[in-house]
Scaffold this motif. Sequence first.
Motif, PDB file in Angstrom:
ATOM      1  N   ALA B  95       4.953 -24.630  20.856  1.00 60.70           N
ATOM      2  CA  ALA B  95       4.914 -24.448  19.467  1.00 60.70           C
ATOM      3  C   ALA B  95       6.040 -23.187  19.179  1.00 60.70           C
ATOM      4  CB  ALA B  95       4.058 -24.090  18.645  1.00 60.70           C
ATOM      5  N   LEU B  96       5.580 -22.446  19.833  1.00 65.42           N
ATOM      6  CA  LEU B  96       6.212 -21.114  20.936  1.00 65.42           C
ATOM      7  C   LEU B  96       7.615 -21.387  21.253  1.00 65.42           C
ATOM      8  CD1 LEU B  96       4.206 -17.614  21.836  1.00 65.42           C
ATOM      9  CD2 LEU B  96       4.868 -18.465  19.058  1.00 65.42           C
ATOM     10  N   ALA B  97       7.865 -22.695  22.084  1.00 67.07           N
ATOM     11  CA  ALA B  97       9.165 -22.669  22.413  1.00 67.07           C
ATOM     12  C   ALA B  97       9.821 -23.680  21.473  1.00 67.07           C
ATOM     13  CB  ALA B  97       8.776 -23.951  23.707  1.00 67.07           C
ATOM     14  N   GLY B  98       9.228 -23.758  20.274  1.00 67.65           N
ATOM     15  CA  GLY B  98       9.904 -24.321  19.062  1.00 67.65           C
ATOM     16  C   GLY B  98       9.895 -26.651  19.092  1.00 67.65           C
ATOM     17  N   LYS B  99       8.587 -25.933  19.711  1.00 67.61           N
ATOM     18  CA  LYS B  99       9.023 -27.896  20.220  1.00 67.61           C
ATOM     19  C   LYS B  99       7.546 -28.412  18.996  1.00 67.61           C
ATOM     20  CE  LYS B  99      10.940 -27.477  24.222  1.00 67.61           C
ATOM     21  NZ  LYS B  99      12.581 -28.134  24.019  1.00 67.61           N
ATOM     22  N   HIS B 100       7.844 -29.016  18.166  1.00 64.27           N
ATOM     23  CA  HIS B 100       6.537 -30.467  17.576  1.00 64.27           C
ATOM     24  C   HIS B 100       5.461 -30.998  18.004  1.00 64.27           C
ATOM     25  CE1 HIS B 100      10.525 -29.824  14.837  1.00 64.27           C
ATOM     26  NE2 HIS B 100      11.376 -30.464  15.646  1.00 64.27           N
ATOM     27  N   LEU B 101       4.813 -30.630  18.018  1.00 61.84           N
ATOM     28  CA  LEU B 101       3.603 -31.366  18.381  1.00 61.84           C
ATOM     29  C   LEU B 101       2.390 -32.888  17.873  1.00 61.84           C
ATOM     30  CD1 LEU B 101       1.502 -27.359  18.639  1.00 61.84           C
ATOM     31  CD2 LEU B 101       3.028 -29.025  20.312  1.00 61.84           C
ATOM     32  N   ALA B 124       6.559 -20.956  13.677  1.00 58.15           N
ATOM     33  CA  ALA B 124       7.381 -21.747  14.460  1.00 58.15           C
ATOM     34  C   ALA B 124       7.748 -22.310  13.374  1.00 58.15           C
ATOM     35  CB  ALA B 124       6.676 -21.941  15.699  1.00 58.15           C
ATOM     36  N   LYS B 125       7.181 -23.595  12.232  1.00 58.19           N
ATOM     37  CA  LYS B 125       8.021 -24.356  11.641  1.00 58.19           C
ATOM     38  C   LYS B 125       8.070 -25.357  12.067  1.00 58.19           C
ATOM     39  CE  LYS B 125      10.022 -21.140   8.061  1.00 58.19           C
ATOM     40  NZ  LYS B 125      10.167 -19.633   8.630  1.00 58.19           N
ATOM     41  N   VAL B 126       7.200 -25.883  13.294  1.00 56.71           N
ATOM     42  CA  VAL B 126       7.125 -26.600  14.005  1.00 56.71           C
ATOM     43  C   VAL B 126       6.252 -28.027  13.210  1.00 56.71           C
ATOM     44  CG1 VAL B 126       7.710 -25.814  16.390  1.00 56.71           C
ATOM     45  CG2 VAL B 126       5.712 -26.817  15.554  1.00 56.71           C
ATOM     46  N   LYS B 127       7.109 -29.845  13.515  1.00 58.69           N
ATOM     47  CA  LYS B 127       6.243 -30.472  13.143  1.00 58.69           C
ATOM     48  C   LYS B 127       5.120 -30.843  13.857  1.00 58.69           C
ATOM     49  CE  LYS B 127       8.999 -30.782   9.853  1.00 58.69           C
ATOM     50  NZ  LYS B 127       9.862 -29.273   9.858  1.00 58.69           N
ATOM     51  N   THR B 128       3.713 -30.917  13.052  1.00 60.29           N
ATOM     52  CA  THR B 128       2.158 -31.419  13.854  1.00 60.29           C
ATOM     53  C   THR B 128       1.670 -32.238  13.519  1.00 60.29           C
ATOM     54  OG1 THR B 128       0.669 -30.168  12.720  1.00 60.29           O
ATOM     55  CG2 THR B 128       1.970 -29.053  14.504  1.00 60.29           C
ATOM     56  N   ILE B 129       1.387 -33.331  14.563  1.00 60.70           N
ATOM     57  CA  ILE B 129       0.199 -34.632  14.416  1.00 60.70           C
ATOM     58  C   ILE B 129      -0.693 -34.778  14.904  1.00 60.70           C
ATOM     59  CG2 ILE B 129       2.058 -36.422  15.088  1.00 60.70           C
ATOM     60  CD1 ILE B 129       1.520 -37.907  13.511  1.00 60.70           C
ATOM     61  N   ASP B 333       4.821 -42.029  11.130  1.00 55.50           N
ATOM     62  CA  ASP B 333       4.464 -40.486   9.569  1.00 55.50           C
ATOM     63  C   ASP B 333       5.603 -39.679  10.906  1.00 55.50           C
ATOM     64  OD1 ASP B 333       4.164 -38.856   7.841  1.00 55.50           O
ATOM     65  OD2 ASP B 333       2.034 -39.031   8.772  1.00 55.50           O
ATOM     66  N   LEU B 334       5.480 -39.218  11.846  1.00 55.60           N
ATOM     67  CA  LEU B 334       5.870 -37.524  13.022  1.00 55.60           C
ATOM     68  C   LEU B 334       7.281 -38.168  12.961  1.00 55.60           C
ATOM     69  CD1 LEU B 334       6.127 -35.945  14.422  1.00 55.60           C
ATOM     70  CD2 LEU B 334       5.559 -36.779  16.117  1.00 55.60           C
ATOM     71  N   VAL B 335       8.078 -39.519  13.363  1.00 55.11           N
ATOM     72  CA  VAL B 335       9.469 -38.821  13.464  1.00 55.11           C
ATOM     73  C   VAL B 335       9.816 -39.582  11.958  1.00 55.11           C
ATOM     74  CG1 VAL B 335      11.603 -41.349  13.734  1.00 55.11           C
ATOM     75  CG2 VAL B 335       9.601 -41.394  15.415  1.00 55.11           C
ATOM     76  N   ALA B 336       9.213 -40.103  10.562  1.00 55.34           N
ATOM     77  CA  ALA B 336       9.817 -39.854   9.119  1.00 55.34           C
ATOM     78  C   ALA B 336      10.293 -38.153   9.576  1.00 55.34           C
ATOM     79  CB  ALA B 336       9.258 -40.466   8.380  1.00 55.34           C
ATOM     80  N   ALA B 337       8.644 -37.674   9.502  1.00 58.06           N
ATOM     81  CA  ALA B 337       8.607 -36.111   9.234  1.00 58.06           C
ATOM     82  C   ALA B 337      10.115 -35.706   9.922  1.00 58.06           C
ATOM     83  CB  ALA B 337       7.266 -35.813   9.855  1.00 58.06           C
ATOM     84  N   LEU B 338      10.197 -35.737  11.556  1.00 63.37           N
ATOM     85  CA  LEU B 338      11.424 -34.936  11.841  1.00 63.37           C
ATOM     86  C   LEU B 338      12.792 -35.653  10.773  1.00 63.37           C
ATOM     87  CD1 LEU B 338      10.257 -35.893  15.397  1.00 63.37           C
ATOM     88  CD2 LEU B 338      10.025 -33.676  13.951  1.00 63.37           C
ATOM     89  N   GLU B 340      12.792 -36.256   7.536  1.00 63.88           N
ATOM     90  CA  GLU B 340      12.555 -35.722   6.363  1.00 63.88           C
ATOM     91  C   GLU B 340      12.347 -34.433   6.305  1.00 63.88           C
ATOM     92  OE1 GLU B 340      10.388 -38.310   4.597  1.00 63.88           O
ATOM     93  OE2 GLU B 340      11.236 -40.178   5.284  1.00 63.88           O
ATOM     94  N   ASP B 341      12.105 -33.584   7.208  1.00 64.57           N
ATOM     95  CA  ASP B 341      11.913 -32.262   7.763  1.00 64.57           C
ATOM     96  C   ASP B 341      10.868 -31.451   6.775  1.00 64.57           C
ATOM     97  OD1 ASP B 341      11.881 -29.439   8.430  1.00 64.57           O
ATOM     98  OD2 ASP B 341      13.736 -28.733   6.621  1.00 64.57           O
ATOM     99  N   ARG B 342       9.580 -32.754   6.779  1.00 57.77           N
ATOM    100  CA  ARG B 342       8.219 -32.101   6.648  1.00 57.77           C
ATOM    101  C   ARG B 342       7.030 -32.768   7.301  1.00 57.77           C
ATOM    102  NH1 ARG B 342       5.548 -37.480   6.460  1.00 57.77           N
ATOM    103  NH2 ARG B 342       7.232 -39.179   6.479  1.00 57.77           N
ATOM    104  N   GLN B 343       6.160 -32.172   6.897  1.00 57.45           N
ATOM    105  CA  GLN B 343       4.572 -32.366   7.742  1.00 57.45           C
ATOM    106  C   GLN B 343       4.658 -33.679   7.683  1.00 57.45           C
ATOM    107  OE1 GLN B 343       3.888 -30.292  10.324  1.00 57.45           O
ATOM    108  NE2 GLN B 343       4.577 -28.845  10.166  1.00 57.45           N
ATOM    109  N   PRO B 344       3.794 -34.118   9.180  1.00 53.69           N
ATOM    110  CA  PRO B 344       3.143 -35.411   8.643  1.00 53.69           C
ATOM    111  C   PRO B 344       1.518 -36.095   7.966  1.00 53.69           C
ATOM    112  CG  PRO B 344       3.712 -34.736  10.780  1.00 53.69           C
ATOM    113  CD  PRO B 344       3.806 -33.948  10.175  1.00 53.69           C
TER     114      PRO B 344
END
Lengths: 277, 380
Positions: B95-101, B124-129, B333-338, B340-344
């Motif tokens: 997350a600190l490296a900016g990666k979605h999880l 970090a404002k990354v998406k997680t699922i 859901d994860l792909v759509a969240a990425l 649409e810039d929202r959380q899953p």
Amino acid sequence: MIALLAHPRQAPVVRLLAQRLPVAALCSPWRGSFGPLSLPVHTHLAELLAAHQPGLVCFLSPHPRLAEGLSLCLAREIRVLSAGPVDGPASPQWQWGGQHHFSPLFQQALAQSRSPDFGVPVYLRRVVGGGGLLEAWWAACRLLGEAQALLGGPPDWFQVAAHRRGQSHHLVLSLSFHQGAGAHLVVAPSYPEPSADLTLLGSGGLVFSDQGANTLAVVSQAATDLHAPAFLHPEPAWISHYLAGSTPPLPPDPLHLSLLPAIRRSLRQGVPMAVLG
Amino acid sequence: MTPNTYGVLLLSFSPHGHQRNFVPLFQRHPRVSIVGVADEPDIPLALQALNRQWATQLGVPYLPSLDQALALHGVEVVSIAHQQERNAGLALRCALAGKHLWIDKYIGATLTQCDQLAEAVRQAKVKTILPSYAYSQLLEQCRQLLAEAELGPLMGVHVEAMFSKGWPRPVPSPPAPGLEAPGRWTYPQLKRELLTVGAYAAALVLECLGPLTWVQGRAGAYFFSEHAATHTDDFGMMTLGSAGGGLATLCGARIGVATHPLGGPLKAHLVGSRATAYVDGKRPALDTFLRSRITGAQYQPPAKDPMQWASGSPVLGASLAADPTGLYAGLEDLVAALDEDRQPRYTVHHGRQLIEVLTAGYLSAAAQGALVSLPLEPGH
């Protein structure tokens, strides 16, 4: 002759008993219809007793004034068989509970659990219907009887949690037994009666019955109605057995009476209450 | 314009995780590509070999250092499926490296770890699922009934989840007293099953009833000598209460192969004030009784996978749902969240709640069913 005391929700079993046994009359102090039924229906037990002079009264549903009704019957030397506990005097003239012994579902589960292949009991889950507070309490008592027989009771840890919405009561009984088996006994405000929902887990495998797979379904354009096959109702055999008097009466289980105040405490406090342990 | 493809780094094929189950999803999804396999340098040699084998099979590099892997070009998402005690630390660095999880089942071993990760993710404002819980057929069917059926206000949820897997061997009866406290979850030869299986049930309860305020649990070893020897659980049960007074029960267990026609019960009762609904998460299914399959069934679990973590048990039916576990729906859901810039739908914040409830269940079970209030005090 037999008289029945029952809530209209018990209409299917009342009709069944009227077909199978010499039922003279029905007492129902509640509002509601029993559907097609060729029995005289009274709203007061005293009236019924005077009019029909039955030899046995079966309490199929609980009622706040059931203890009075019991005293009335005993004073007239009329035997009483009750589907659940009543806080009345000990007497050889009456008893409560034990109907699960005549349930084919319970009998089969017990037989399977006694097979060496089943191993030792691990867990029992039952879901049944209740309704109001007293109905839910009686349903819980029936489940408690089943659980003690299937898991080798009495329990050494027994908690009850209760929740209500209006007149709908929901109970969860959580138990463990001295051999380590556990149980969740669930009383929902509404569920088909008799419930065919049972999961009994042993160290050797699983014994289970699904409500959906063991129910008769009537499908119309408007709805699907579910009906229990008649032979799954234990009441006809339970009452016949009592009338035959071939075995000594069942001793009352004190846990049944201590359960109701625990339910009331749980409703007030919003947390589970120990009934035991 | 051609939509982006998201590069996924597979972080560990630990036998305790489900990375092997995720691979076909990532391969199938047109917007996802696997770009590498990675792990930590201090893992057992057998796991290193397994990771390398998967990397070779997938035709991607194996990177035996997370820092090196995070610098790899094209990594947008990290699929973390390590043992539970490592997940939080790895996820935090990603997350600190900016990666979605994309995280397999558990975000951490303790609530402290979970809180640290949740905070890092927020910053970090990354998406997680956590894809395992929110998309299954059981949950989808429960949602449908809650939306469409006239149950009245929901008063209770009752879930049973058991895996018909593994080959039980006799254990003492009653189970030996004493249960290992929560926090140590990973053992080479076993999984703690109230956690492993009960997590699905607990997630359903949380979604339906909302925040919980008390828990009671009982758990022990009933089936497997491995569990009995380590004072861990192959079976557990919990009773739970919500802030609104709702009641729930659940059980989670591994009960041995060939004990259920569809691989183990997965059922829920939704109790409303007006009606009760029943959902069988293994159905709708086509029952299949094909003579040669039954008489020739291999009921002995594979020697290399005695608890059947990676292998299914023989079943007498086939699900009619295309995606019964919902893992592919989770990926969508994860792909759509990425995009649409929202959380899953199910994030680390839900995963933190889940660990709290399960930890409370274990605390209660270790104290013979004592009532444990939620939220838990800090420090668990």
